[in-house]
Design a protein around this motif. Sequence first.
Motif, PDB file in Angstrom:
ATOM      1  N   GLN A 231      42.643  10.295 110.047  1.00 28.04           N
ATOM      2  CA  GLN A 231      43.798  10.369 110.940  1.00 28.04           C
ATOM      3  C   GLN A 231      44.632   9.089 110.891  1.00 28.04           C
ATOM      4  O   GLN A 231      45.853   9.129 110.815  1.00 28.04           O
ATOM      5  N   LEU A 232      43.959   7.944 110.931  1.00 29.53           N
ATOM      6  CA  LEU A 232      44.668   6.667 110.957  1.00 29.53           C
ATOM      7  C   LEU A 232      45.324   6.331 109.613  1.00 29.53           C
ATOM      8  O   LEU A 232      46.437   5.808 109.575  1.00 29.53           O
ATOM      9  N   VAL A 233      44.655   6.629 108.514  1.00 29.64           N
ATOM     10  CA  VAL A 233      45.236   6.376 107.189  1.00 29.64           C
ATOM     11  C   VAL A 233      46.475   7.243 106.989  1.00 29.64           C
ATOM     12  O   VAL A 233      47.457   6.819 106.390  1.00 29.64           O
ATOM     13  N   HIS A 234      46.426   8.444 107.523  1.00 28.07           N
ATOM     14  CA  HIS A 234      47.583   9.339 107.452  1.00 28.07           C
ATOM     15  C   HIS A 234      48.825   8.692 108.074  1.00 28.07           C
ATOM     16  O   HIS A 234      49.946   8.909 107.623  1.00 28.07           O
ATOM     17  N   HIS A 235      48.603   7.850 109.077  1.00 28.56           N
ATOM     18  CA  HIS A 235      49.716   7.177 109.750  1.00 28.56           C
ATOM     19  C   HIS A 235      49.971   5.778 109.218  1.00 28.56           C
ATOM     20  O   HIS A 235      50.718   5.009 109.818  1.00 28.56           O
ATOM     21  N   GLY A 236      49.327   5.411 108.105  1.00 29.40           N
ATOM     22  CA  GLY A 236      49.645   4.154 107.457  1.00 29.40           C
ATOM     23  C   GLY A 236      48.625   3.037 107.580  1.00 29.40           C
ATOM     24  O   GLY A 236      48.856   1.940 107.074  1.00 29.40           O
ATOM     25  N   MET A 237      47.496   3.266 108.252  1.00 26.53           N
ATOM     26  CA  MET A 237      46.477   2.215 108.370  1.00 26.53           C
ATOM     27  C   MET A 237      45.801   1.988 107.020  1.00 26.53           C
ATOM     28  O   MET A 237      45.597   2.916 106.252  1.00 26.53           O
ATOM     29  N   LEU A 238      45.480   0.745 106.740  1.00 27.24           N
ATOM     30  CA  LEU A 238      44.714   0.429 105.547  1.00 27.24           C
ATOM     31  C   LEU A 238      43.229   0.440 105.900  1.00 27.24           C
ATOM     32  O   LEU A 238      42.824  -0.143 106.907  1.00 27.24           O
ATOM     33  N   PHE A 239      42.434   1.092 105.078  1.00 27.05           N
ATOM     34  CA  PHE A 239      40.989   1.106 105.269  1.00 27.05           C
ATOM     35  C   PHE A 239      40.359   0.381 104.096  1.00 27.05           C
ATOM     36  O   PHE A 239      40.554   0.765 102.949  1.00 27.05           O
ATOM     37  N   VAL A 240      39.645  -0.696 104.385  1.00 31.08           N
ATOM     38  CA  VAL A 240      39.019  -1.500 103.339  1.00 31.08           C
ATOM     39  C   VAL A 240      37.515  -1.546 103.602  1.00 31.08           C
ATOM     40  O   VAL A 240      37.040  -2.394 104.351  1.00 31.08           O
ATOM     41  N   PRO A 241      36.755  -0.612 103.011  1.00 26.46           N
ATOM     42  CA  PRO A 241      35.308  -0.675 103.195  1.00 26.46           C
ATOM     43  C   PRO A 241      34.748  -1.897 102.480  1.00 26.46           C
ATOM     44  O   PRO A 241      35.298  -2.344 101.474  1.00 26.46           O
ATOM     45  N   ILE A 242      33.657  -2.456 103.011  1.00 29.49           N
ATOM     46  CA  ILE A 242      33.097  -3.667 102.410  1.00 29.49           C
ATOM     47  C   ILE A 242      32.247  -3.378 101.188  1.00 29.49           C
ATOM     48  O   ILE A 242      31.917  -4.278 100.445  1.00 29.49           O
TER      49      ILE A 242
END
Length: 96
Positions: free
Chosen positions: A27-38
């Motif tokens: 949901q958040l990535v759809h709105h432009g959030m970057l997700f950076v898993p470690i």
Amino acid sequence: MDIASTATPATLVVTISLIKRWTAITQLVHHGMLFVPIGYTFGAGMFKMDSIRGGSPYGAGVFAGDGSREATETELALAEHQGNYMATIVKRLAQP
């Protein structure tokens, strides 16, 4: 209704946190959030099996049990590593 079953608390934490995070992340990535898993960038600390701990390649976490357990040094170090790792990626993206 059980979503997943597991033989160890660590696997349960990874499974449940992945399900919860994946739902929120999409949901958040759809709105432009970057997700950076470690990933496995934390090194040997990712594989410590001498005590119960939270966290996974998707991010830091604490296995709290009934709520009386405090975060361990390893869990705190993983959380700090995640913050530093994210800051490094953001700095790289901000460079022209």
